[in-house]
Design a protein around this motif. Structure first.
Motif, PDB file in Angstrom:
ATOM      1  N   VAL A  16      -3.492  42.357  -2.731  1.00  0.00           N
ATOM      2  CA  VAL A  16      -3.540  41.397  -1.632  1.00  0.00           C
ATOM      3  C   VAL A  16      -3.965  42.164  -0.387  1.00  0.00           C
ATOM      4  N   MET A  79       2.156  33.537  -3.115  1.00  0.00           N
ATOM      5  CA  MET A  79       0.962  34.371  -2.985  1.00  0.00           C
ATOM      6  C   MET A  79      -0.301  33.551  -3.252  1.00  0.00           C
ATOM      7  N   PHE A  82      -5.535  36.225  -3.804  1.00  0.00           N
ATOM      8  CA  PHE A  82      -5.355  37.628  -4.181  1.00  0.00           C
ATOM      9  C   PHE A  82      -6.429  38.016  -5.184  1.00  0.00           C
TER      10      PHE A  82
END
Length: 129
Positions: A16, A79, A82
């Motif tokens: 990331v 998340m 990424f």
């Protein structure tokens, strides 16, 4: 880099913003591409095909959060955007602009291990090492 050309967990990882957040034990990737037939009046078969967009779906097995990610409080469930990086002996494969589509968690208390994560990537790029 791994011995004998087989990726190891240090060769497969999630990233990331350029920071490694997890290492991955193994992966399975599938890319599909839809195509459309171009038909012409009076022809019994299509005269051409037009390529569609590629869809990349990757299933990851056993993800381990890095110490730095744990310190930073990484949350795999939130998340977005990424990358998955796979280092091979002669090239690097990068799946970028990823979003997860499913997460299966199974671990001991206090550990940061995910059993299976399925992700969808916008792009797949291969670069020479």
């Amino acid at each position: 880099m791994s011995i004998a050309g087989f990726p190891t967990s240090s060769d497969i990882y999630l990233e990331v913003d350029g920071v490694r957040v997890a290492v991955v034990q193994s992966y399975s990737a599938k890319t599909t591409k839809s195509s459309t037939a171009v038909e012409a009046f009076g022809e019994s078969e299509p005269v051409a095909t037009v390529p569609g967009q590629a869809a990349h779906v990757v299933e990851l097995t056993r993800l381990y959060a890095t110490d730095e990610a744990i310190r930073d409080g990484v949350n795999f469930y939130t998340m977005e955007n990424f990358s998955l990086v796979i280092c091979k002996p002669d090239r690097k494969v990068i799946y970028s602009e990823c979003q997860w589509s499913s997460i299966q968690e199974s671990a001991e208390i206090g550990s940061m291990v995910l059993e299976k994560v399925t992700l969808v990537a916008s792009r797949r790029i291969e670069t020479g090492v």
